[in-house]
Structure formats: structure tokens, C-alpha cells
Design an enzyme around this catalytic site. Structure first.
Site, PDB file in Angstrom:
ATOM      1  N   ARG A 162       0.818  -1.220   0.000  1.00 17.56           N
ATOM      2  CA  ARG A 162       0.000   0.000   0.000  1.00 17.56           C
ATOM      3  C   ARG A 162       0.849   1.267   0.000  1.00 17.56           C
ATOM      4  O   ARG A 162       0.523   2.244  -0.676  1.00 17.56           O
ATOM      5  CB  ARG A 162      -0.932  -0.013   1.211  1.00 17.56           C
ATOM      6  CG  ARG A 162      -1.898  -1.181   1.203  1.00 17.56           C
ATOM      7  CD  ARG A 162      -2.942  -1.041   2.277  1.00 17.56           C
ATOM      8  NE  ARG A 162      -3.715  -2.263   2.424  1.00 17.56           N
ATOM      9  CZ  ARG A 162      -4.853  -2.342   3.109  1.00 17.56           C
ATOM     10  NH1 ARG A 162      -5.331  -1.267   3.708  1.00 17.56           N
ATOM     11  NH2 ARG A 162      -5.503  -3.480   3.215  1.00 17.56           N
ATOM     12  N   ARG A 243      12.716  -0.524   6.721  1.00 13.44           N
ATOM     13  CA  ARG A 243      13.374  -0.929   7.953  1.00 13.44           C
ATOM     14  C   ARG A 243      14.885  -0.805   7.775  1.00 13.44           C
ATOM     15  O   ARG A 243      15.422  -1.056   6.693  1.00 13.44           O
ATOM     16  CB  ARG A 243      13.017  -2.384   8.327  1.00 13.44           C
ATOM     17  CG  ARG A 243      11.644  -2.549   8.954  1.00 13.44           C
ATOM     18  CD  ARG A 243      11.556  -1.850  10.307  1.00 13.44           C
ATOM     19  NE  ARG A 243      10.284  -2.040  10.993  1.00 13.44           N
ATOM     20  CZ  ARG A 243       9.246  -1.233  10.881  1.00 13.44           C
ATOM     21  NH1 ARG A 243       9.293  -0.202  10.053  1.00 13.44           N
ATOM     22  NH2 ARG A 243       8.144  -1.458  11.578  1.00 13.44           N
ATOM     23  N   ASP A 267      15.270   7.068   6.806  1.00 13.16           N
ATOM     24  CA  ASP A 267      14.425   7.324   7.972  1.00 13.16           C
ATOM     25  C   ASP A 267      14.524   6.210   9.001  1.00 13.16           C
ATOM     26  O   ASP A 267      14.034   6.367  10.118  1.00 13.16           O
ATOM     27  CB  ASP A 267      12.962   7.475   7.528  1.00 13.16           C
ATOM     28  CG  ASP A 267      12.041   7.843   8.686  1.00 13.16           C
ATOM     29  OD1 ASP A 267      12.400   8.766   9.454  1.00 13.16           O
ATOM     30  OD2 ASP A 267      10.983   7.211   8.828  1.00 13.16           O
ATOM     31  N   GLU A 272      18.446   1.957  16.520  1.00 11.03           N
ATOM     32  CA  GLU A 272      17.807   3.253  16.741  1.00 11.03           C
ATOM     33  C   GLU A 272      17.655   3.518  18.241  1.00 11.03           C
ATOM     34  O   GLU A 272      17.076   2.684  18.938  1.00 11.03           O
ATOM     35  CB  GLU A 272      16.425   3.276  16.079  1.00 11.03           C
ATOM     36  CG  GLU A 272      16.491   3.111  14.570  1.00 11.03           C
ATOM     37  CD  GLU A 272      15.123   3.033  13.904  1.00 11.03           C
ATOM     38  OE1 GLU A 272      14.106   2.928  14.628  1.00 11.03           O
ATOM     39  OE2 GLU A 272      15.064   3.060  12.664  1.00 11.03           O
ATOM     40  N   HIS A 291      13.133   7.862  12.252  1.00 16.15           N
ATOM     41  CA  HIS A 291      12.016   6.918  12.088  1.00 16.15           C
ATOM     42  C   HIS A 291      10.686   7.636  12.301  1.00 16.15           C
ATOM     43  O   HIS A 291       9.862   7.236  13.135  1.00 16.15           O
ATOM     44  CB  HIS A 291      12.166   5.749  13.062  1.00 16.15           C
ATOM     45  CG  HIS A 291      11.420   4.514  12.618  1.00 16.15           C
ATOM     46  ND1 HIS A 291      11.840   3.243  12.945  1.00 16.15           N
ATOM     47  CD2 HIS A 291      10.292   4.354  11.883  1.00 16.15           C
ATOM     48  CE1 HIS A 291      11.002   2.357  12.433  1.00 16.15           C
ATOM     49  NE2 HIS A 291      10.046   3.016  11.780  1.00 16.15           N
ATOM     50  N   GLY A 293       8.613   8.624   9.507  1.00 12.75           N
ATOM     51  CA  GLY A 293       7.818   8.632   8.282  1.00 12.75           C
ATOM     52  C   GLY A 293       6.328   8.571   8.542  1.00 12.75           C
ATOM     53  O   GLY A 293       5.531   9.169   7.804  1.00 12.75           O
TER      54      GLY A 293
END
Length: 338
Positions: A162, A243, A267, A272, A291, A293
Site C-alpha cells: 500500500r 526498515r 528514515d 535506533e 524513524h 515517516g
């Protein structure tokens, strides 16, 4: 007495997700922030494990905290893990499946936000926007470096779910040509005007911008490594809103440092927050973000609502959307007690 005990692996759950749980008679438990006020995968894991071991939870709304097999086994009442996100690499899927715990993702809830962010990263890298800002903030005024125009360039999409489909539509509005590849793309039917690449390497060779939109699994880890990066041209751009583990960061840093590709918009990172020795730090053609988005007001509310609905589907014996269930083979084992 509460009908269901639900753990949210964060300090809060946005409305309308929280409202749905409370209306269904759930007692919702959230994490306590530390002194920094921020919950991370590192500082929240111990609390999640302690709570699972001490409270008979029926379900978990999962955010950033990893949930391992030992934590699941410590909570024998646990019947469902519902992700307030699309990825599921922070869940021990083998353990969940072995225990008969369905894992669901908030598929589609943040698609538009992530797609817009992917396009934003393309623009920032192509037009040197971050570099120009940094130079001006430092007192400079450098107009010598030219940017790249996206119109007419080929976008290659790794994955065609999607989010990728929305990126394709946005890119086509910019006048870009779009190709896609994924291991399951043959099941998608007609995807015109997007064209299909027969292999990942064929996709990379034929594109100017490569954008990653697949989940992280053992087969996709370091999917983009030195060999794949070597197929990209000097004006090529890599965008990763999927990822971090999809990309070999050391190999990417090397090609960026040597100017073998134009730049990268990243991103998501393998670790992280990144350690200070992450090789991408300090590279002017590596645009990094934390991260975010999917971090819009609309997407955050939508993922909370979707995650809550999916959790209640399982707890109340309803049929969840088929494309939301990561391990559908366990659904027959998670029916509510009579």
C-alpha cells in the site's frame, strides 16, 4: 472488574484507539516514562517484560519495544499482539506462533504519511535542501552545487504494497517513470502504468531512485549491500522508509563517501537511536531522520484506532482483515473461551 487487560508498550495510546478499548471494557496499562520523558526500545524493554510477567494480560498494543519469546511465555493469558505500526520485526514471530498468539499489523493506516515522507526525502536529497540549510545557518551562501530534477527519472520500488503504491502515484504526478519488484509481485495482477522488473538487480540497474518498502525478515536483511549499491549510478538516490536492517549501512557509507551515488534519504536505521560510530553519521549526502515517516497526527490516530480494532477482533472472536494477520495459521487456536 475489567473485561480485558491490555498493555500498550508506550506511554499513551492516541484516540480513538484508547476510546475503543475503554468502550469494550478493557483496562489499559501504559508504560511509565523515565527521567528523559521518552520511551525507547532500550529503556522500555525491562518494564514491558516485568509487566507481562506480573499481570495477566489478554492483549498487547505494540509500539517500539521488542517483545521476545521469554516475555510472551511469562504471560500465559496473552492471546493477541496488535501492532500500532506496519512492521513486525520487533516481535519474536516464531515464539508468538508457537504459543498460538496472532500478531496483527495496522496495515494501511499510515500509508499516505509514509509515502509523502518518502517523496520528501527524495526531494531533500535531489535538491540538496539540507546542505543548503546547513550552509546558510553557518553563515554561508553557496549556490554553486546544482541539484537533480525528478521529472523523467526512473523510480524503482522494492516492494509494492500500500505504501509503495501511494509513492508510485505521487512520483508519477512528478513526471517520474516507475518500476517495481518484490518476491510476490506476480500475484498483484495488472499494475500498469508501473512496470515490473524481473529481478531486484534488474530493477536497480534501471532506476535513478531506489525506494525500499518491504518488511525486514531473515531473507530481506541486508538486501541492499555492496553488490546492489555497485549497480547504482553516480546520480542515483537511495531512500529507505522501510526498515533499517534492509541496508548494509557500512557499504552504503562507503559509496556515499566516495561519491559513487548522489545521496541517500534514510528514515530507519539498523540500531535506533544510532551509536556514535554509525558510519552514516557526518556524511553530508546522507540525510537521516529518526524513524518519523509515519509520525503525523492523522497517521498516529489511524494506527491507534486500527491496532485497537484488530486487538478487539481477536479478543471478541471477530474475523480480522486477512492482510493484517502476520501468522494466520494460529487464528483457530486464539478463539475466545466459551
Amino acid at each position: 472488574m475489567a473485561r480485558f487487560q491490555v498493555l500498550v508498550t508506550h506511554t499513551h495510546l492516541d484516540q480513538p484507539g484508547l476510546g475503543l478499548l475503554e468502550e469494550a471494557g478493557c483496562q489499559v496499562h501504559v508504560l511509565t516514562p523515565d527521567g528523559s520523558g521518552v520511551v525507547t526500545a532500550a529503556n522500555g524493554r525491562a518494564e514491558v517484560e516485568r509487566l507481562l510477567a506480573t499481570i495477566p494480560f489478554d492483549g498487547v498494543i505494540s509500539r517500539i519495544i521488542p517483545i521476545g519469546g521469554a516475555a510472551m511465555r511469562s504471560c500465559p493469558t496473552l492471546r493477541v499482539i496488535s501492532r500500532a505500526a506496519v512492521g513486525y520485526d520487533n516481535i519474536d514471530m516464531a515464539a508468538a506462533t508457537a504459543q498460538g498468539i496472532p500478531v496483527l499489523t495496522a496495515v494501511g493506516a499510515n500509508s499516505q504519511s509514509v509515502a509523502e515522507y518518502a517523496m520528501g526525502l527524495m526531494l531533500v536529497v535531489a535538491r540538496n535542501i539540507a546542505r543548503h540549510n546547513t550552509a546558510i545557518q553557518a553563515g554561508g551562501w553557496d549556490r554553486a552545487r546544482l541539484g537533480l530534477e525528478l521529472r523523467g527519472r526512473r523510480l524503482g520500488l522494492v516492494g509494492y504494497g500500500r505504501i509503495a503504491q501511494k509513492v508510485a502515484a505521487l512520483a508519477q504526478a512528478f513526471g517520474m517513470r516507475v518500476s517495481a519488484w518484490s518476491p510476490n509481485l506476480h500475484k498483484a495482477g495488472d499494475i500498469a502504468p508501473v512496470t515490473r522488473a524481473a529481478t531486484l538487480h534488474e530493477l536497480i540497474r534501471g532506476c535513478d531512485v531506489l525506494s525500499l518498502h518491504i518488511p525486514l525478515t531473515e531473507t530481506s536483511r541486508n538486501l541492499i549491500g555492496a553488490g546492489e549499491l555497485a549497480l547504482m549510478g553516480k546520480e542515483a538516490i537511495l531512500v529507505n522508509t522501510g526498515r533499517g536492517g534492509l541496508v548494509d549501512e557500512a557499504a552504503l557509507a562507503e559509496v556515499l563517501r566516495e561519491g559513487r551515488i548522489w545521496g541517500a534519504g534514510i528514515d530507519v536505521l539498523t540500531q535506533e537511536p544510532p551509536p556514535r560510530d554509525n558510519p552514516l553519521l557526518g556524511l553530508p549526502n546522507a540525510i537521516l531522520s529518526p524513524h518519523v515517516g509515519a509520525a503525523t497526527t492523522v497517521a498516529r490516530a489511524a494506527t491507534a484506532e486500527t491496532a485497537a480494532r484488530h486487538l478487539l477482533d481477536i479478543l471478541l472472536g471477530r474475523t480480522p482483515p486477512a492482510d493484517a494477520v502476520v501468522n494466520p495459521q494460529v487464528l483457530t487456536r486464539s478463539a475466545p473461551p466459551a
